[in-house]
Design an enzyme around this catalytic site. Sequence first.
Site: not given
Length: 313
Positions: A16, A134
């Site tokens: 990521g 998030d």
Amino acid sequence: EEEKNKYIRGKELGEGTYAIVYEGRLRADPTQLVAIKKIKVQKEYSDGIAPDAVREIKFLQELRHANIVRLHSVYSTRDQNLCLVLEHLPRGDLEMLIRDTAAVRYGAADIKAWMGMLCRAVAFCHDRAVLHRDIKPNNLLVAADGELKLADFGLARSCADPYRPMTANVITRWYRPPELLFGARHYTGGVDVWSVGLVFAELIIRNPYLPGNTEVEQIGLICRALGTPTEENWPGVTRLDSYTVPTDRVYPVAGRENFLGPFGTVGSDGVDLLMKTLVLDPRRRITSRAMLSHAWWHAEPRPTPIQDLPRRN
Ligand code: ADP
């Protein structure tokens, strides 16, 4: 130090923006799979992870819930990287399900099941004064049994400490609430509720609802879709540090009729819940606890049992 010796690192599972994720096994019982997430440390901060950060994240090990990715262990490596040992969840995420319109069909009952799992996870965190900060489809992982699990508490931290100013630069832009876009430094669980609302909207339309390319554009999209934040609908908003709204016109706060068209497939109760998550003023926005007692959960259709939820092959 000895924590990391408990695991054997295996192949890479994915990469990521901030981390590389590896498969891992428990040395004491190699049938037990885990995911080892190695956080990339920026060169500029190469004197290492603040012991603070480790302590803070360790706190998340206490957060145990069926719909939250289990954090088994946290350690820093010799080269000052931070490793999180997580529950192994190789079945992809909610974003993959939403985007795969060719192969994945789902309806209102499935959306209700996924939303129920998400809302229970968020309310559980908020009850313990933990904000996720998030929430987005890509941070909702799917377990082998169909359970949806909220992941990536990388940015999460306790909001119980009133002396630490919070940075407004959190939450991926599309899911970011107006109070953060306006630079509010004291915020609440309302930030997560807004993101949950945008996940809800995206599940329904199978496209990001407010996909701004910049912060200014993000604010513009919010104003056009939901209304321009003003002193009338949000007392105090104009005093926030970075309050700026489109000046061409003041958009009225969206009413039920604006939501029924695009989001009507979840029924009038579903639309009511969606509207309450997308209230501009965070003080008037529904709380995660209150979301759980909304009428929508008891309206038809009933949520799909997890074992029957659509999945990718
Ligand atoms: P991103 O959120 O940008 O996808 P992450 O660092 O969270 O990045 O994860 C990178 C990749 O690693 C993911 O796309 C996924 O393929 C894999 N991954 C992440 N967490 C897990 C997990 N708990 N179990 C299995 N695979 C995972």
